[in-house]
Design a protein around this motif. Sequence first.
Motif, PDB file in Angstrom:
ATOM      1  N   PRO A 202     -38.556 -53.214  -7.853  1.00 17.15           N
ATOM      2  CA  PRO A 202     -39.788 -52.682  -8.471  1.00 17.15           C
ATOM      3  C   PRO A 202     -40.514 -53.740  -9.291  1.00 17.15           C
ATOM      4  O   PRO A 202     -39.900 -54.547  -9.983  1.00 17.15           O
ATOM      5  CB  PRO A 202     -39.272 -51.558  -9.375  1.00 17.15           C
ATOM      6  CG  PRO A 202     -37.916 -51.214  -8.849  1.00 17.15           C
ATOM      7  CD  PRO A 202     -37.365 -52.496  -8.321  1.00 17.15           C
ATOM      8  N   SER A 203     -41.841 -53.696  -9.214  1.00 13.70           N
ATOM      9  CA  SER A 203     -42.665 -54.601 -10.018  1.00 13.70           C
ATOM     10  C   SER A 203     -43.536 -53.835 -11.006  1.00 13.70           C
ATOM     11  O   SER A 203     -44.366 -54.409 -11.694  1.00 13.70           O
ATOM     12  CB  SER A 203     -43.572 -55.443  -9.102  1.00 13.70           C
ATOM     13  OG  SER A 203     -44.385 -54.606  -8.300  1.00 13.70           O
ATOM     14  N   GLY A 204     -43.337 -52.521 -11.078  1.00  8.88           N
ATOM     15  CA  GLY A 204     -44.105 -51.687 -11.996  1.00  8.88           C
ATOM     16  C   GLY A 204     -43.324 -50.430 -12.303  1.00  8.88           C
ATOM     17  O   GLY A 204     -42.206 -50.221 -11.805  1.00  8.88           O
ATOM     18  N   MET A 234     -36.751 -51.154 -18.537  1.00  9.27           N
ATOM     19  CA  MET A 234     -37.400 -50.388 -19.593  1.00  9.27           C
ATOM     20  C   MET A 234     -38.750 -50.993 -19.963  1.00  9.27           C
ATOM     21  O   MET A 234     -39.701 -50.272 -20.262  1.00  9.27           O
ATOM     22  CB  MET A 234     -36.485 -50.304 -20.815  1.00  9.27           C
ATOM     23  CG  MET A 234     -35.250 -49.444 -20.596  1.00  9.27           C
ATOM     24  SD  MET A 234     -34.287 -49.199 -22.107  1.00  9.27           S
ATOM     25  CE  MET A 234     -35.450 -48.264 -23.110  1.00  9.27           C
ATOM     26  N   ALA A 235     -38.831 -52.319 -19.933  1.00  8.31           N
ATOM     27  CA  ALA A 235     -40.105 -52.981 -20.255  1.00  8.31           C
ATOM     28  C   ALA A 235     -41.190 -52.582 -19.251  1.00  8.31           C
ATOM     29  O   ALA A 235     -42.353 -52.390 -19.628  1.00  8.31           O
ATOM     30  CB  ALA A 235     -39.910 -54.491 -20.270  1.00  8.31           C
ATOM     31  N   LEU A 236     -40.821 -52.442 -17.970  1.00  6.57           N
ATOM     32  CA  LEU A 236     -41.804 -52.021 -16.958  1.00  6.57           C
ATOM     33  C   LEU A 236     -42.356 -50.631 -17.258  1.00  6.57           C
ATOM     34  O   LEU A 236     -43.493 -50.315 -16.911  1.00  6.57           O
ATOM     35  CB  LEU A 236     -41.164 -52.024 -15.565  1.00  6.57           C
ATOM     36  CG  LEU A 236     -40.926 -53.377 -14.903  1.00  6.57           C
ATOM     37  CD1 LEU A 236     -40.313 -53.174 -13.521  1.00  6.57           C
ATOM     38  CD2 LEU A 236     -42.211 -54.180 -14.796  1.00  6.57           C
ATOM     39  N   GLU A 237     -41.529 -49.788 -17.884  1.00  2.00           N
ATOM     40  CA  GLU A 237     -41.962 -48.432 -18.221  1.00  2.00           C
ATOM     41  C   GLU A 237     -42.668 -48.376 -19.568  1.00  2.00           C
ATOM     42  O   GLU A 237     -43.064 -47.292 -20.035  1.00  2.00           O
ATOM     43  CB  GLU A 237     -40.753 -47.486 -18.241  1.00  2.00           C
ATOM     44  CG  GLU A 237     -40.021 -47.355 -16.911  1.00  2.00           C
ATOM     45  CD  GLU A 237     -40.793 -46.562 -15.884  1.00  2.00           C
ATOM     46  OE1 GLU A 237     -41.750 -45.864 -16.277  1.00  2.00           O
ATOM     47  OE2 GLU A 237     -40.449 -46.632 -14.690  1.00  2.00           O
ATOM     48  N   GLY A 238     -42.788 -49.546 -20.243  1.00  2.00           N
ATOM     49  CA  GLY A 238     -43.399 -49.567 -21.568  1.00  2.00           C
ATOM     50  C   GLY A 238     -42.482 -49.019 -22.642  1.00  2.00           C
ATOM     51  O   GLY A 238     -42.944 -48.495 -23.662  1.00  2.00           O
ATOM     52  N   LEU A 239     -41.154 -49.124 -22.427  1.00  2.00           N
ATOM     53  CA  LEU A 239     -40.168 -48.583 -23.358  1.00  2.00           C
ATOM     54  C   LEU A 239     -39.422 -49.712 -24.063  1.00  2.00           C
ATOM     55  O   LEU A 239     -39.361 -50.836 -23.577  1.00  2.00           O
ATOM     56  CB  LEU A 239     -39.178 -47.686 -22.605  1.00  2.00           C
ATOM     57  CG  LEU A 239     -39.797 -46.483 -21.865  1.00  2.00           C
ATOM     58  CD1 LEU A 239     -38.754 -45.778 -21.024  1.00  2.00           C
ATOM     59  CD2 LEU A 239     -40.433 -45.515 -22.849  1.00  2.00           C
TER      60      LEU A 239
END
Length: 434
Positions: A202-204, A234-239
């Motif tokens: 995943p890239s997003g 988690m960073a990809l999810e903005g977490l």
Amino acid sequence: MSEEIRELPQSEIDARLALAWLLDPHKQPLESHSEEVQRLVSVISSNLSVQRVDDETEALIEAHRRREAVLREAQRIANWEEAKTLAKKMIAEKNGKGPSWAPVDVAAAWEDAQTETQTDVGKLSGDMPLGVFYRGKINGVHAESEAGKSWLACLVAVQEIRARRHVAYIDFEDDAASIVRRLKALGVSREELAEFFHYCNPSGPLTDADESEFQRLISLGGSLAIFDGMTEAMALEGLDGIKAEDVAAWHAKVTKAFAAAQWAVVVLDHVPHDGNRAIGSQHKKSALTGVSYFLDPVHPIGKGVIGKSRLKVEKDRPGWVRANAVPGKTPQHFADLVIDFKDKPMPVANLWPARATEDKGYESEPPERLRKSVLAFVKANPGASKGAVRRGVKGGNGEIDWALEWLSDHAQVSVRKEGQTRKHYPANPAGTLP
């Protein structure tokens, strides 16, 4: 109605169509009618006395048209959302998941409770019939870079693939070629890989557009789902992995569906180079429902050498792994990951069970002598980093780290993050050792 129109002469039909268009010109373009209808519209229009409405009335009419358009679009979106929700429900029911608040069948749980929960995904080398990860649980492995997290994951993946069980590898750090290269080196065939290995990069964030493919992957009913790089995921999810609510949100969105479908979920994560705890470790560890391992490097893994890392148990909610680890303080030694590249074109990988050299018994807390030494050093050197404490206190790094964590848990030492470093200070006022 259509039969009645066909019985009329064509001239009557054209006249009616012309009048219908004049009454509602927005219903369809005039150009879609015959030339005769267009001619009649032109003749009739030129003979009509049309009085233009005032600006206020025109504005009201236009506002009404816009509102109607908005309502039509809103209804279209509502229909789409309803269909999407229904589709998710159907997919969940197909995968054996009902509403999350529905009562659980406790009679079935009673039967399940008759047998002890054991690790049954992956296996140790040799004659000891022990698995590595719990199926239907969220397990974890954390280590410094190059300690062998991915090698361990790939070794267990190959074992499962050879047993003709599906493996999902969701990779947030590397690429397909690197992972497939390791699987190939560990002996998996091209045919086995194509049939039983499912790789995602995943890239997003996971979005509604990904939902059908995500559910399809879960529905394969495999045995092992590896999530490589929790911090990056988690960073990809903005977490933020430091926040307990963000850790819980990520697991709820991504990993729990696999565990509910009886996959053994394995989350790989980093630790800082100056310690053996993952970033935000307490929150991340609390979210695990299976076993949490720390992979402690002994010899580097690489070509031409025999690499070795110790697999240690930090948390084991079901208790089966800890019962079969070497007795002693946490983290307990469970197995040795050995990747042998020496004098070999392809590595030989094993996960050997740990052997106890002496039985020291399980200790629930660090020795008092060590606790006092660490606390005294922090009092004398407020703001010391973990590395400074290790250098200033006599003892093994693991024991010193354990003492620091215990002192922090018991309000003897406070830990503050300053820049990228965690500094240790005596509690104010400093407590006393029990």
